[in-house]
Design a protein around this motif. Structure first.
Motif, PDB file in Angstrom:
ATOM      1  N   LEU A 363      56.955  27.147 -13.219  1.00 61.19           N
ATOM      2  CA  LEU A 363      56.743  27.114 -14.665  1.00 61.19           C
ATOM      3  C   LEU A 363      56.307  25.733 -15.132  1.00 61.19           C
ATOM      4  CD1 LEU A 363      59.741  29.332 -15.851  1.00 61.19           C
ATOM      5  CD2 LEU A 363      57.317  29.949 -15.718  1.00 61.19           C
ATOM      6  N   LEU A 364      56.841  24.674 -14.500  1.00 64.24           N
ATOM      7  CA  LEU A 364      56.402  23.319 -14.827  1.00 64.24           C
ATOM      8  C   LEU A 364      54.933  23.140 -14.460  1.00 64.24           C
ATOM      9  CD1 LEU A 364      56.831  20.426 -15.735  1.00 64.24           C
ATOM     10  CD2 LEU A 364      57.776  19.912 -13.459  1.00 64.24           C
ATOM     11  N   GLY A 365      54.555  23.614 -13.267  1.00 63.44           N
ATOM     12  CA  GLY A 365      53.157  23.519 -12.846  1.00 63.44           C
ATOM     13  C   GLY A 365      52.226  24.280 -13.765  1.00 63.44           C
ATOM     14  N   LYS A 366      52.653  25.458 -14.192  1.00 64.57           N
ATOM     15  CA  LYS A 366      51.845  26.259 -15.115  1.00 64.57           C
ATOM     16  C   LYS A 366      51.677  25.543 -16.449  1.00 64.57           C
ATOM     17  CE  LYS A 366      51.988  30.658 -17.631  1.00 64.57           C
ATOM     18  NZ  LYS A 366      52.768  31.896 -17.871  1.00 64.57           N
ATOM     19  N   SER A 367      52.754  24.975 -16.967  1.00 69.58           N
ATOM     20  CA  SER A 367      52.695  24.246 -18.237  1.00 69.58           C
ATOM     21  C   SER A 367      51.763  23.048 -18.145  1.00 69.58           C
ATOM     22  CB  SER A 367      54.109  23.801 -18.636  1.00 69.58           C
ATOM     23  OG  SER A 367      54.069  22.950 -19.757  1.00 69.58           O
ATOM     24  N   LEU A 368      51.880  22.296 -17.060  1.00 66.41           N
ATOM     25  CA  LEU A 368      51.029  21.115 -16.885  1.00 66.41           C
ATOM     26  C   LEU A 368      49.561  21.513 -16.789  1.00 66.41           C
ATOM     27  CD1 LEU A 368      53.171  19.068 -14.334  1.00 66.41           C
ATOM     28  CD2 LEU A 368      52.787  18.532 -16.745  1.00 66.41           C
ATOM     29  N   THR A 369      49.298  22.585 -16.073  1.00 65.64           N
ATOM     30  CA  THR A 369      47.921  23.052 -15.929  1.00 65.64           C
ATOM     31  C   THR A 369      47.312  23.380 -17.288  1.00 65.64           C
ATOM     32  OG1 THR A 369      48.304  23.930 -13.706  1.00 65.64           O
ATOM     33  CG2 THR A 369      46.467  24.864 -14.950  1.00 65.64           C
ATOM     34  N   ASN A 370      48.050  24.119 -18.096  1.00 70.01           N
ATOM     35  CA  ASN A 370      47.542  24.490 -19.420  1.00 70.01           C
ATOM     36  C   ASN A 370      47.330  23.265 -20.301  1.00 70.01           C
ATOM     37  OD1 ASN A 370      47.468  27.230 -18.877  1.00 70.01           O
ATOM     38  ND2 ASN A 370      49.585  27.563 -19.535  1.00 70.01           N
ATOM     39  N   ARG A 371      48.238  22.295 -20.217  1.00 65.00           N
ATOM     40  CA  ARG A 371      48.113  21.091 -21.048  1.00 65.00           C
ATOM     41  C   ARG A 371      46.918  20.245 -20.607  1.00 65.00           C
ATOM     42  NH1 ARG A 371      53.890  18.358 -21.041  1.00 65.00           N
ATOM     43  NH2 ARG A 371      52.777  16.791 -22.305  1.00 65.00           N
ATOM     44  N   ILE A 372      46.689  20.155 -19.305  1.00 61.21           N
ATOM     45  CA  ILE A 372      45.517  19.403 -18.828  1.00 61.21           C
ATOM     46  C   ILE A 372      44.234  20.097 -19.266  1.00 61.21           C
ATOM     47  CG2 ILE A 372      44.272  18.588 -16.786  1.00 61.21           C
ATOM     48  CD1 ILE A 372      46.995  18.402 -15.354  1.00 61.21           C
ATOM     49  N   LEU A 373      44.210  21.427 -19.167  1.00 57.33           N
ATOM     50  CA  LEU A 373      43.026  22.182 -19.560  1.00 57.33           C
ATOM     51  C   LEU A 373      42.703  22.008 -21.043  1.00 57.33           C
ATOM     52  CD1 LEU A 373      43.492  25.526 -17.585  1.00 57.33           C
ATOM     53  CD2 LEU A 373      41.639  23.886 -17.300  1.00 57.33           C
ATOM     54  N   HIS A 374      43.716  21.789 -21.844  1.00 57.18           N
ATOM     55  CA  HIS A 374      43.499  21.631 -23.279  1.00 57.18           C
ATOM     56  C   HIS A 374      43.336  20.169 -23.689  1.00 57.18           C
ATOM     57  CE1 HIS A 374      44.997  25.817 -23.325  1.00 57.18           C
ATOM     58  NE2 HIS A 374      44.252  25.912 -24.418  1.00 57.18           N
ATOM     59  N   SER A 375      43.316  19.258 -22.730  1.00 55.38           N
ATOM     60  CA  SER A 375      43.071  17.849 -23.023  1.00 55.38           C
ATOM     61  C   SER A 375      41.575  17.629 -23.231  1.00 55.38           C
ATOM     62  CB  SER A 375      43.578  16.969 -21.884  1.00 55.38           C
ATOM     63  OG  SER A 375      44.982  17.098 -21.732  1.00 55.38           O
ATOM     64  N   PRO A 376      41.195  16.555 -23.913  1.00 54.70           N
ATOM     65  CA  PRO A 376      39.763  16.289 -24.145  1.00 54.70           C
ATOM     66  C   PRO A 376      38.954  16.247 -22.854  1.00 54.70           C
ATOM     67  CG  PRO A 376      41.131  14.819 -25.462  1.00 54.70           C
ATOM     68  CD  PRO A 376      42.056  15.537 -24.536  1.00 54.70           C
ATOM     69  N   ASN A 377      39.519  15.627 -21.838  1.00 61.47           N
ATOM     70  CA  ASN A 377      38.891  15.596 -20.517  1.00 61.47           C
ATOM     71  C   ASN A 377      39.958  15.265 -19.479  1.00 61.47           C
ATOM     72  OD1 ASN A 377      39.008  12.581 -20.249  1.00 61.47           O
ATOM     73  ND2 ASN A 377      37.564  12.694 -21.961  1.00 61.47           N
ATOM     74  N   ALA A 378      39.548  15.208 -18.230  1.00 62.31           N
ATOM     75  CA  ALA A 378      40.514  15.019 -17.151  1.00 62.31           C
ATOM     76  C   ALA A 378      41.081  13.611 -17.085  1.00 62.31           C
ATOM     77  CB  ALA A 378      39.864  15.369 -15.806  1.00 62.31           C
ATOM     78  N   ARG A 379      40.481  12.669 -17.840  1.00 62.48           N
ATOM     79  CA  ARG A 379      40.931  11.278 -17.804  1.00 62.48           C
ATOM     80  C   ARG A 379      41.849  10.921 -18.962  1.00 62.48           C
ATOM     81  NH1 ARG A 379      37.936   7.655 -14.664  1.00 62.48           N
ATOM     82  NH2 ARG A 379      38.368   5.964 -16.138  1.00 62.48           N
ATOM     83  N   ASP A 380      41.523  11.436 -20.136  1.00 66.56           N
ATOM     84  CA  ASP A 380      42.257  11.047 -21.352  1.00 66.56           C
ATOM     85  C   ASP A 380      43.477  11.953 -21.543  1.00 66.56           C
ATOM     86  OD1 ASP A 380      40.360   9.109 -21.825  1.00 66.56           O
ATOM     87  OD2 ASP A 380      39.097  10.467 -22.999  1.00 66.56           O
ATOM     88  N   LEU A 381      44.577  11.573 -20.923  1.00 70.30           N
ATOM     89  CA  LEU A 381      45.811  12.348 -21.011  1.00 70.30           C
ATOM     90  C   LEU A 381      46.870  11.523 -21.725  1.00 70.30           C
ATOM     91  CD1 LEU A 381      45.911  13.626 -17.307  1.00 70.30           C
ATOM     92  CD2 LEU A 381      44.785  14.699 -19.263  1.00 70.30           C
ATOM     93  N   ASP A 382      47.706  12.202 -22.516  1.00 73.57           N
ATOM     94  CA  ASP A 382      48.743  11.443 -23.219  1.00 73.57           C
ATOM     95  C   ASP A 382      49.830  11.029 -22.229  1.00 73.57           C
ATOM     96  OD1 ASP A 382      51.051  13.416 -23.247  1.00 73.57           O
ATOM     97  OD2 ASP A 382      49.528  14.603 -24.285  1.00 73.57           O
ATOM     98  N   GLU A 383      50.576  10.028 -22.621  1.00 74.60           N
ATOM     99  CA  GLU A 383      51.538   9.397 -21.720  1.00 74.60           C
ATOM    100  C   GLU A 383      52.609  10.365 -21.236  1.00 74.60           C
ATOM    101  OE1 GLU A 383      54.563   5.520 -21.678  1.00 74.60           O
ATOM    102  OE2 GLU A 383      53.100   5.796 -23.292  1.00 74.60           O
ATOM    103  N   SER A 384      53.091  11.214 -22.103  1.00 72.45           N
ATOM    104  CA  SER A 384      54.140  12.154 -21.708  1.00 72.45           C
ATOM    105  C   SER A 384      53.631  13.145 -20.659  1.00 72.45           C
ATOM    106  CB  SER A 384      54.652  12.914 -22.929  1.00 72.45           C
ATOM    107  OG  SER A 384      53.615  13.699 -23.513  1.00 72.45           O
ATOM    108  N   LEU A 385      52.378  13.555 -20.809  1.00 65.57           N
ATOM    109  CA  LEU A 385      51.790  14.478 -19.831  1.00 65.57           C
ATOM    110  C   LEU A 385      51.674  13.807 -18.467  1.00 65.57           C
ATOM    111  CD1 LEU A 385      50.389  17.027 -18.889  1.00 65.57           C
ATOM    112  CD2 LEU A 385      48.286  16.241 -20.014  1.00 65.57           C
ATOM    113  N   VAL A 386      51.228  12.567 -18.456  1.00 63.15           N
ATOM    114  CA  VAL A 386      51.087  11.837 -17.195  1.00 63.15           C
ATOM    115  C   VAL A 386      52.453  11.664 -16.522  1.00 63.15           C
ATOM    116  CG1 VAL A 386      50.434   9.628 -16.156  1.00 63.15           C
ATOM    117  CG2 VAL A 386      48.986  10.647 -17.915  1.00 63.15           C
ATOM    118  N   THR A 387      53.466  11.370 -17.307  1.00 64.87           N
ATOM    119  CA  THR A 387      54.818  11.202 -16.761  1.00 64.87           C
ATOM    120  C   THR A 387      55.311  12.497 -16.118  1.00 64.87           C
ATOM    121  OG1 THR A 387      55.340   9.548 -18.451  1.00 64.87           O
ATOM    122  CG2 THR A 387      57.199  10.575 -17.319  1.00 64.87           C
TER     123      THR A 387
END
Length: 410
Positions: A363-387
């Motif tokens: 479920l954590l992997g699924k959540s992270l995948t969806n959040r990355i997909l909804h990010s502006p691009n693969a580089r610009d991720l918010d700090e909490s997502l990266v953590t």
């Protein structure tokens, strides 16, 4: 007193080289004179060549600085006609052609630049940029970027662009191999970790538009044809990308996908999409039929082990299904779908604690995948997502990736 034979011979004997010395002096003199003459001629010719090259160089540089592309084209052409092995003249002429939008001719010229040219890496980069941006031939550009990495293995820019092209064209295995190789060299682009987690979910909102544009310049390319068909099948009318198994399926144009499977029955990407759809619909016989069609290369694709595990599970073969899911995770430890199915098999084997642990990770992997997909691009991720990505990788991935990601964040 009579003279003996030996004494007579002795009296007639001449000093060594007495007769040959003058001749040798003449020959050596001639040789030296010829060498001096040749050296003088060579020096004169070289000086003349250098002067004329300098003159051409100055004209070409001035033309380039003043954006006089016609003059640059004319001067570089004359220079290359006079010295057809001159890499510098070739580059000036290629620049003129590129500025006149004759990119195909410019690339063809750049192909003739010597491999030992002192700026060959820059030449390859320039060629790749034209192939990618102007000629819409990303796979040819990828060849140039790979050549750059042969010369400069730690270069990050060609790695970044290769990862993007591999991802967009759904060349997952090449993408993963490049990322893992880059991590070993400590030269991985920042977005590498996003693509690692997205390897089984390579969805681009502009995937259909981009691959269609690329195909217009390379119609018979199998890789582009399959990628275009997959994006067409996954893109709905409103250009959203349905996520099979997690939301309502909204199929797009399926004609290209079916044609691809007829034309390329061993296409891993086309097969994977069809099998995913069949699993979502619960079509056991269709899954079995499509799996039997899979090529040998599918044995190294984690998704096909998930498919096998699902099929075994539906047949009540829980232990073989568990083994299939675990091997899928061995091939790609970030595959949350395989982990979710593994949790279900463990639960059915009355191993609730193991099942709960795998389920939470999935479920954590699924959540992270969806959040990355909804990010502006693969580089610009918010700090909490990266953590959270780092935490997930620590709990699932190999130590080499954990260490590299930690270093990158530091």
């Amino acid at each position: 007193m009579p003279v003996t034979s030996s004494e007579s011979d002795s009296s007639q004997r001449l000093p060594p080289d007495a007769t040959s010395r003058p001749g040798r002096r003449v020959r050596w003199g001639i040789a030296i004179t010829v060498c001096v003459a040749l050296a003088s001629a060579w020096f004169f010719a070289d000086r003349q060549h250098s002067r004329r090259s300098t003159a051409f160089r100055l004209i070409c540089k001035k033309a380039a600085v003043t954006d006089d592309w016609e003059l640059l084209h004319q001067s570089a052409s004359e220079w290359l006609e006079w010295d057809n092995d001159c890499d510098e003249a070739t580059l000036f002429l290629a620049e003129a052609l590129a500025q006149k939008n004759e990119h195909a001719s410019a690339v063809q010229l750049l192909n003739s630049v010597s491999d030992d040219y002192h700026s060959i890496v820059q030449v390859l980069s320039y060629k790749a940029d034209m192939l990618m941006a102007d000629l819409r031939r990303p796979l040819d550009a990828a060849t140039a970027w790979l050549a750059m990495l042969e010369l400069e293995p730690n270069a990050s820019v060609p790695r970044q662009r290769l990862i993007y092209v591999y991802a967009m064209t759904l060349q997952r295995q090449k993408m993963l191999a490049l990322i893992m190789g880059s991590i070993k060299l400590n030269s991985e682009p920042q977005e590498s970790y996003s693509y690692l987690l997205l390897a089984n979910d390579l969805n681009f909102s502009d995937g259909l538009a981009v691959t269609t544009r690329w195909r217009s310049a390379d119609k018979d390319n199998r890789i582009l044809e399959i990628a275009q068909a997959v994006y067409a099948a996954k893109t709905s009318v409103d250009n959203s990308l349905p996520k099979f198994g997690t939301s309502t399926v909204m199929p797009g144009n399926r004609e290209l996908l079916d044609l691809c499977l007829e034309k390329y029955p061993d296409s891993i990407e086309a097969l994977a999409l069809k099998i995913d759809e069949a699993i979502f619909a619960g079509k056991v016989d269709t899954v079995a039929k499509l799996l039997a069609q899979a090529p040998e290369a599918a044995s190294q694709d984690n998704r096909f082990w998930r498919f096998r595990g699902w099929l075994l599970q539906t047949q009540g073969q829980l232990q073989p299904a568990e083994q299939a899911f675990r091997y899928s995770l061995e091939l790609h430890p970030f595959a949350w779908r395989s982990r979710l199915l593994l949790a279900d098999v463990l639960r059915k084997q009355t191993r609730p604690e193991e099942a709960e642990g795998e389920s939470q990770l999935a479920l954590l992997g699924k959540s992270l995948t969806n959040r990355i997909l909804h990010s502006p691009n693969a580089r610009d991720l918010d700090e909490s997502l990266v953590t959270e990505m780092l935490e997930y990788i620590k709990r699932t991935g190999p130590q080499s990736v954990v260490g590299a990601f930690s270093r990158r964040l530091e």
